[in-house]
Enzyme design. Structure first.
Site, short mmCIF file in Angstrom:
data_model
loop_
_atom_site.label_atom_id
_atom_site.label_comp_id
_atom_site.label_asym_id
_atom_site.label_seq_id
_atom_site.Cartn_x
_atom_site.Cartn_y
_atom_site.Cartn_z
CG HIS A 284 -1.85 -1.21 1.26
ND1 HIS A 284 -2.82 -1.48 0.32
CD2 HIS A 284 -1.87 -2.25 2.13
CE1 HIS A 284 -3.41 -2.63 0.62
NE2 HIS A 284 -2.85 -3.11 1.72
NE ARG B 50 2.76 14.77 3.69
CZ ARG B 50 2.97 13.77 2.85
NH1 ARG B 50 3.69 13.95 1.75
NH2 ARG B 50 2.45 12.57 3.08
#
Length: 505
Positions: free
Chosen positions: A74, A131
């Site tokens: 993942h 971000r």
């Protein structure tokens, strides 16, 4: 906190009551709340994210999308921009959704809005990261913008200075994350020394790295070592540039995923632009991820490099200097055996110089003619049976025996240790068991074979050197494990002639 229970389209009905009760119980125990959110599970989606920027004056734009579908455990491993299946209409819709998400919370700064995209073009909000992301360089490559500078600008309170109409995507960019990890062990992180770091230098290829030669990969930080990014006019051009860049990048000392990245970029599903989050499971079997056996050709390359580096060291040359073959003549050449252990296999290659930079490398009945064309600055060019091969190599300084060779062929890294040389170099301190040639000479007679029992002081062989015959004696009681040479051949000093397994007390 929250606990999410999901079901797939293959299961159209809601979860059974028992599953609901179990999920609610776990949520209450973990978070003190039994509230549940049921989310749709998308089968084999693409992971697509939109880069957004917003300033404090109300300007909010997006810089297009990145496809981050190739993942293991993942976590992303290969990313690209633009997404291979993106259309102008879909980009406009996803971009508008990302911009609205930022505007609705009065967001200021750089942000990444992540979505799941299904096969029908429907997309679902996943999360927003407030971000820049690791994969932001692919957006920089296709937009021509410096996203770090842009982030600092808006964080300093300056206006963005861009409108949506200013954003144009040119070409294609693909990024591969170089990790210290072992694909054969479910991509578990690896640790170890960085004996040599040699990143590629190529047109259209960018390297963002956090390692250097002499460093150490510890278990205390993320295992990502570098990002290799390639840009091309087309997706396939970018892909081919990235493959070439990875093949030309060498990192020795710690296990990396370099070879896996190259194979992934060349798998048909990726080449065709059809990779989803199920790509690795669909394209790689456990056998595909396991290390291949050591081929005779690769073992021969390692043996030739060790042979030449040993002679360079004797001449006082530094690592990487063009090799000089010492005292070569057309007389009977000296043969030296190199014994390598690799995985569960063991391979012995016998090197015999044929000319100043040409060698015969024999593995049993298989023999190669190898010409060393160049070896300098940790790079070598060889011709094997006339086929030219370019490699990176290193003689790690941490190996006091000088019997370790590291080299990379097409992105696959090898670290081979000459067990014969290790035994020979240690024979004075270890003493027992290793029978080595004390000098260059002709092996006249061998009096034992594998399996023979010997006593300390038994005569094992006769070596003729400097017009004298030298008897070689057993220095321990035991059994002959292996004999590496037959009578009538020239052997080099310190060549391991045979070894003895000590008898039980």
């Amino acid at each position: 906190g929250r606990l999410v229970a999901s079901w797939t389209r293959r299961m159209p009905r809601p979860p059974p009551p028992d599953a609901i009760r179990l999920a609610r119980s776990e949520a209450e125990n973990a978070f003190g709340s039994g509230d549940l959110i049921l989310e749709r599970a998308i089968i084999e989606p693409r992971h697509v994210e939109i880069q957004v920027f917003a300033d404090k004056f109300g300007a909010t734009i997006h810089l297009g999308e990145r496809d981050c579908s190739v993942q293991r455990r993942h976590q992303k491993v290969i990313e690209e921009a633009p997404c291979p299946v993106m259309t102008p209409d879909l980009r406009e819709k996803m971009g508008a959704a990302a911009v609205k998400a930022a505007q609705d919370i009065n967001y200021v700064g750089a942000g990444t809005v992540e979505f799941l995209l299904d096969a029908n073009g429907a997309f679902y909000f996943l999360e927003m990261n407030t971000r820049l992301q690791v994969e932001h360089p692919v957006t920089e490559m296709v937009t021509g913008l410096d996203l770090v500078a842009l982030q600092i600008r808006v964080a300093s309170g300056e206006p963005l200075g861009l409108e949506q109409s200013d954003i144009a995507l040119e070409g294609h960019a693909i990024e591969a994350r170089l990790y210290a990890e072992d694909p054969s062990q479910d991509f578990l992180p690896a640790t170890g020394p960085v004996d040599l770091w040699r990143p590629t230098v190529g047109d259209g290829v960018r390297i963002d790295a956090g390692v250097e030669t002499g460093g150490e990969v510890s278990p205390f930080y993320d295992p990502m070592l570098a990002k290799v990014i390639a840009h091309g006019a087309t997706r396939d051009e970018a892909r081919r540039k990235l493959v070439a860049g990875l093949c030309d990048t060498a990192l020795f000392g710690v296990t990396t995923n370099t070879a896996f990245l190259i194979e992934a970029l060349e798998r048909p599903l990726f080449v065709s632009g059809e990779a989803t989050t199920a790509f690795i499971e669909q394209s790689f079997s456990p056998e595909d991820l396991s290390p291949s056996p050591l081929a005779s050709r690769d073992a021969a390359i390692g043996a030739v490099l060790l042979y030449v580096l040993g002679r360079d060291a004797a001449a006082g040359n530094a690592i990487g200097v063009s090799p000089t073959i010492l005292n070569w003549s057309s007389a009977t050449p000296l043969s030296v055996p190199y014994r390598f252990s690799y995985g569960d296999d063991e391979t012995t290659i016998t090197i015999t110089p044929q000319a100043e930079q040409t060698f015969s490398a024999a593995d049993g009945d298989t023999a190669f003619s190898i010409e060393l064309l160049r070896a300098k600055n940790y790079e070598a060019v060889l011709a094997i049976e006339g086929v030219r091969i370019e490699i990176h190599f290193n003689h790690p300084r941490r190996d006091s025996s000088g019997q370790t060779i590291q080299f990379s062929i097409g992105g696959r890294a090898f670290e081979l240790v000459n067990l014969n040389g290790v035994i020979a170099s240690a024979r004075d301190s270890a003493g027992a068991g290793a029978v080595a040639a004390p000098m260059h000479g002709m092996l006249l007679d061998v009096f034992v074979k594998a399996g023979d029992a010997v006593k300390k002081g038994d005569k094992l062989a006769v070596l003729e050197a400097m017009k004298m015959q030298h008897e070689l004696m057993a220095d321990i009681d035991g059994e002959i494990e292996a004999v590496h040479f037959e009578p009538g051949v020239q052997v080099a000093a310190d060549s391991l002639l045979m070894n003895i397994v000590a008898a039980d007390d």
